[in-house]
Scaffold this motif. Structure first.
Motif, PDB file in Angstrom:
ATOM      1  N   PRO A 230       0.787  -1.367  -0.007  1.00  0.00           N
ATOM      2  CA  PRO A 230       0.184   0.028  -0.013  1.00  0.00           C
ATOM      3  C   PRO A 230       0.895   1.340   0.119  1.00  0.00           C
ATOM      4  CG  PRO A 230      -1.041  -1.431   1.513  1.00  0.00           C
ATOM      5  CD  PRO A 230       0.428  -2.125   1.099  1.00  0.00           C
ATOM      6  N   SER A 231       2.439   1.221   0.472  1.00  0.00           N
ATOM      7  CA  SER A 231       3.052   2.349   0.843  1.00  0.00           C
ATOM      8  C   SER A 231       3.480   2.730  -0.762  1.00  0.00           C
ATOM      9  CB  SER A 231       4.170   2.182   1.597  1.00  0.00           C
ATOM     10  OG  SER A 231       3.784   2.234   2.797  1.00  0.00           O
ATOM     11  N   ILE A 232       3.423   1.900  -2.050  1.00  0.00           N
ATOM     12  CA  ILE A 232       3.581   2.191  -2.989  1.00  0.00           C
ATOM     13  C   ILE A 232       2.774   3.262  -3.733  1.00  0.00           C
ATOM     14  CG2 ILE A 232       4.017   1.338  -5.417  1.00  0.00           C
ATOM     15  CD1 ILE A 232       6.229   0.405  -3.721  1.00  0.00           C
ATOM     16  N   TYR A 233       1.503   2.817  -3.524  1.00  0.00           N
ATOM     17  CA  TYR A 233       0.368   3.768  -3.967  1.00  0.00           C
ATOM     18  C   TYR A 233       0.595   5.003  -3.223  1.00  0.00           C
ATOM     19  CZ  TYR A 233      -1.573  -0.382  -6.110  1.00  0.00           C
ATOM     20  OH  TYR A 233      -2.004  -1.545  -6.800  1.00  0.00           O
ATOM     21  N   LYS A 234       0.610   5.173  -1.879  1.00  0.00           N
ATOM     22  CA  LYS A 234       0.818   6.353  -1.098  1.00  0.00           C
ATOM     23  C   LYS A 234       1.862   7.098  -1.798  1.00  0.00           C
ATOM     24  CE  LYS A 234      -1.323   4.772   2.912  1.00  0.00           C
ATOM     25  NZ  LYS A 234      -1.190   4.444   4.340  1.00  0.00           N
ATOM     26  N   ASP A 235       2.989   6.767  -1.934  1.00  0.00           N
ATOM     27  CA  ASP A 235       4.332   7.308  -2.631  1.00  0.00           C
ATOM     28  C   ASP A 235       3.963   7.996  -3.945  1.00  0.00           C
ATOM     29  OD1 ASP A 235       5.837   6.869  -0.486  1.00  0.00           O
ATOM     30  OD2 ASP A 235       6.928   5.335  -1.071  1.00  0.00           O
ATOM     31  N   ILE A 236       3.145   7.206  -4.696  1.00  0.00           N
ATOM     32  CA  ILE A 236       2.804   7.731  -6.281  1.00  0.00           C
ATOM     33  C   ILE A 236       1.842   8.720  -6.192  1.00  0.00           C
ATOM     34  CG2 ILE A 236       1.828   7.172  -8.264  1.00  0.00           C
ATOM     35  CD1 ILE A 236       3.293   4.199  -8.134  1.00  0.00           C
ATOM     36  N   GLU A 237       0.956   8.632  -5.271  1.00  0.00           N
ATOM     37  CA  GLU A 237      -0.034   9.627  -5.065  1.00  0.00           C
ATOM     38  C   GLU A 237       0.661  10.944  -4.356  1.00  0.00           C
ATOM     39  OE1 GLU A 237      -3.324   8.488  -2.420  1.00  0.00           O
ATOM     40  OE2 GLU A 237      -3.971   6.930  -3.828  1.00  0.00           O
ATOM     41  N   ARG A 238       1.682  10.866  -3.505  1.00  0.00           N
ATOM     42  CA  ARG A 238       2.351  11.956  -3.138  1.00  0.00           C
ATOM     43  C   ARG A 238       3.016  12.725  -4.164  1.00  0.00           C
ATOM     44  NH1 ARG A 238       4.047   9.247   0.917  1.00  0.00           N
ATOM     45  NH2 ARG A 238       2.958   9.970   2.438  1.00  0.00           N
ATOM     46  N   MET A 239       3.914  11.897  -4.944  1.00  0.00           N
ATOM     47  CA  MET A 239       4.597  12.235  -5.920  1.00  0.00           C
ATOM     48  C   MET A 239       3.737  13.133  -6.898  1.00  0.00           C
ATOM     49  SD  MET A 239       6.830  10.301  -9.154  1.00  0.00           S
ATOM     50  CE  MET A 239       5.253  10.175  -9.960  1.00  0.00           C
ATOM     51  N   ARG A 240       2.509  12.895  -7.321  1.00  0.00           N
ATOM     52  CA  ARG A 240       1.720  13.287  -8.194  1.00  0.00           C
ATOM     53  C   ARG A 240       1.296  14.703  -7.525  1.00  0.00           C
ATOM     54  NH1 ARG A 240      -1.155   8.164 -11.005  1.00  0.00           N
ATOM     55  NH2 ARG A 240       0.343   7.714 -12.453  1.00  0.00           N
ATOM     56  N   GLU A 241       0.635  14.733  -6.286  1.00  0.00           N
ATOM     57  CA  GLU A 241       0.382  16.035  -5.754  1.00  0.00           C
ATOM     58  C   GLU A 241       1.766  17.037  -5.632  1.00  0.00           C
ATOM     59  OE1 GLU A 241      -2.491  17.049  -4.229  1.00  0.00           O
ATOM     60  OE2 GLU A 241      -3.341  15.366  -5.218  1.00  0.00           O
ATOM     61  N   LYS A 242       2.882  16.689  -5.447  1.00  0.00           N
ATOM     62  CA  LYS A 242       3.879  17.665  -5.708  1.00  0.00           C
ATOM     63  C   LYS A 242       4.197  18.056  -7.040  1.00  0.00           C
ATOM     64  CE  LYS A 242       7.320  16.312  -1.891  1.00  0.00           C
ATOM     65  NZ  LYS A 242       8.642  15.996  -1.607  1.00  0.00           N
ATOM     66  N   LEU A 243       3.725  17.056  -7.916  1.00  0.00           N
ATOM     67  CA  LEU A 243       4.201  17.540  -9.292  1.00  0.00           C
ATOM     68  C   LEU A 243       3.006  18.670  -9.774  1.00  0.00           C
ATOM     69  CD1 LEU A 243       4.878  14.349 -10.983  1.00  0.00           C
ATOM     70  CD2 LEU A 243       6.250  16.141 -10.888  1.00  0.00           C
ATOM     71  N   LEU A 244       1.794  18.385  -9.205  1.00  0.00           N
ATOM     72  CA  LEU A 244       0.560  19.438  -9.467  1.00  0.00           C
ATOM     73  C   LEU A 244       1.104  21.152  -9.007  1.00  0.00           C
ATOM     74  CD1 LEU A 244      -2.701  17.501  -8.650  1.00  0.00           C
ATOM     75  CD2 LEU A 244      -1.994  18.740 -10.707  1.00  0.00           C
ATOM     76  N   LYS A 245       1.989  20.906  -8.121  1.00  0.00           N
ATOM     77  CA  LYS A 245       2.431  22.240  -7.646  1.00  0.00           C
ATOM     78  C   LYS A 245       3.276  23.160  -8.696  1.00  0.00           C
ATOM     79  CE  LYS A 245       1.534  20.973  -2.874  1.00  0.00           C
ATOM     80  NZ  LYS A 245       2.358  20.668  -1.578  1.00  0.00           N
ATOM     81  N   ARG A 246       3.721  22.386  -9.510  1.00  0.00           N
ATOM     82  CA  ARG A 246       4.897  22.867 -10.334  1.00  0.00           C
ATOM     83  C   ARG A 246       4.313  23.633 -11.488  1.00  0.00           C
ATOM     84  NH1 ARG A 246      10.015  19.912  -9.807  1.00  0.00           N
ATOM     85  NH2 ARG A 246      10.752  21.117 -11.511  1.00  0.00           N
TER      86      ARG A 246
END
Length: 266
Positions: A230-246
Motif C-alpha cells: 500500500p505504501s507504493i500507491y501512497k508514494d505515487i499519489e504523493r509524487m503526483r500531488e507534488k508535481l501538481l504544484k509545479r
C-alpha cells in the motif's frame, strides 16, 4: 595515483535466503582499473540472524577492496535505507543492488563502470533480465528506450509521469556528486525512491546515460514487482500531488494529474 572507487550498495530486508546468487555473481566479477567496495546493509530484519551477513562479507573480502556490513536497529524503509548506505559509501559511482538480484555476466560490473564513465553522465541506466517464479524470463526495458530519452525527451517525461516508471531502480547507477547536489532521495517517500527522483531530474533537464546491454538479472517478487505494498500507491499519489504544484509541466501532463486527483477524491 589515487585509484577510483566504485561502491556496490547491497540492500537486504527479510530475504537473506535470496542472497546466495547475488553473492556468487559478485564473486565471479572480473574487472580492473578501479577498486570496488561493497556495503551489505540490512534494514532491521527480525526474521533471521543477521550474523549470516558477516559470513557473506568474508567471502567477498577475498576479492573486493573493502566490504562492510551495516544492520539497522529498526526498519526505516527503502528510501531512508538507501540514503544511509549511499552516504556511507566511499565511491564516486554508486550501484544499488538488492538481495536476489545479480550481475548478468562476469564482465557486467566492468562494462557498467566503463560505459558510464565514457558517457560522462551523472546518472546511467541499463537493461535487465526479469526472472519470474514460473521460470519465465523477459528482457526489459525496450532497446529503444535510449533513443526515446535522447530524441523525444518531452514525450518520455510525459509517459513517465502519466503512465509508469519505465526505468528500473535496480539498473540505474549514480555519481555521488549528483546525489549530494540533489540532497539524495526525497525522504517524504517511504518505499519509492527512484520514480520521484527520475521525474525531478528529467524536469531539470538532466541527461541520462543509456546502455542497451543487459547488465542485471532481476528477481520478480520484491517490493516493487510482487504484491504491491500500500505504501507504493501512497508514494505515487504523493509524487503526483507534488508535481501538481509545479509551473513547468506541459498542459497534457498537468491535465492528466488534475484528472487523476479528481478520480482519487471522487
Amino acid at each position: 595515483m589515487k585509484r577510483r572507487i566504485v561502491t556496490i550498495c547491497l540492500l537486504v530486508y527479510k530475504n537473506a535466503e535470496e542472497l546466495e546468487p547475488t553473492i556468487a555473481a559478485l564473486e565471479r566479477q572480473v574487472f580492473q582499473g578501479f577498486d570496488a567496495e561493497i556495503i551489505i546493509s540490512d534494514d532491521g530484519s527480525k526474521s533471521y540472524d543477521t550474523k549470516i551477513l558477516e559470513e557473506y562479507a568474508a567471502r567477498l573480502r577475498k576479492k573486493y577492496f573493502e566490504v562492510r556490513v551495516n544492520v539497522n536497529e529498526e526498519n526505516v524503509g527503502t528510501v531512508k535505507h538507501l540514503n544511509k548506505v549511499f552516504r556511507m559509501a566511499k565511491g564516486t559511482i554508486l550501484i544499488p543492488h538488492s538481495s536476489g538480484d545479480a550481475f548478468y555476466r562476469e564482465s557486467s560490473l566492468a562494462t557498467l563502470v566503463e560505459k558510464m564513465e565514457k558517457s560522462g553522465k551523472r546518472i546511467f541506466t541499463t537493461r535487465r533480465l526479469d526472472l519470474y517464479p514460473d521460470g519465465k524470463r523477459k528482457k526489459r526495458p525496450s532497446i529503444y528506450t535510449g533513443v526515446w530519452m535522447k530524441f523525444f525527451p518531452n514525450s518520455f517525461l510525459r509517459s513517465m509521469i502519466c503512465k509508469r516508471n519505465v526505468l528500473s531502480g535496480c539498473c540505474t547507477i549514480y555519481r555521488k556528486d549528483l546525489l549530494e547536489e540533489q540532497g539524495y532521495f526525497d525522504e517524504e517517500y517511504h518505499l519509492v525512491e527512484d520514480y520521484p527522483f527520475y521525474t525531478e531530474l528529467l524536469l531539470q533537464k538532466e541527461s541520462f546515460g543509456w546502455c542497451r546491454d543487459v547488465i542485471f538479472c532481476h528477481r520478480i517478487g520484491g517490493v516493487s514487482t510482487g504484491k504491491i505494498h500500500p505504501s507504493i500507491y501512497k508514494d505515487i499519489e504523493r509524487m503526483r500531488e507534488k508535481l501538481l504544484k509545479r509551473s513547468d509541466l506541459d498542459k497534457k501532463t498537468a491535465r492528466f494529474l488534475e484528472q487523476n486527483r479528481t478520480e482519487r477524491e471522487g
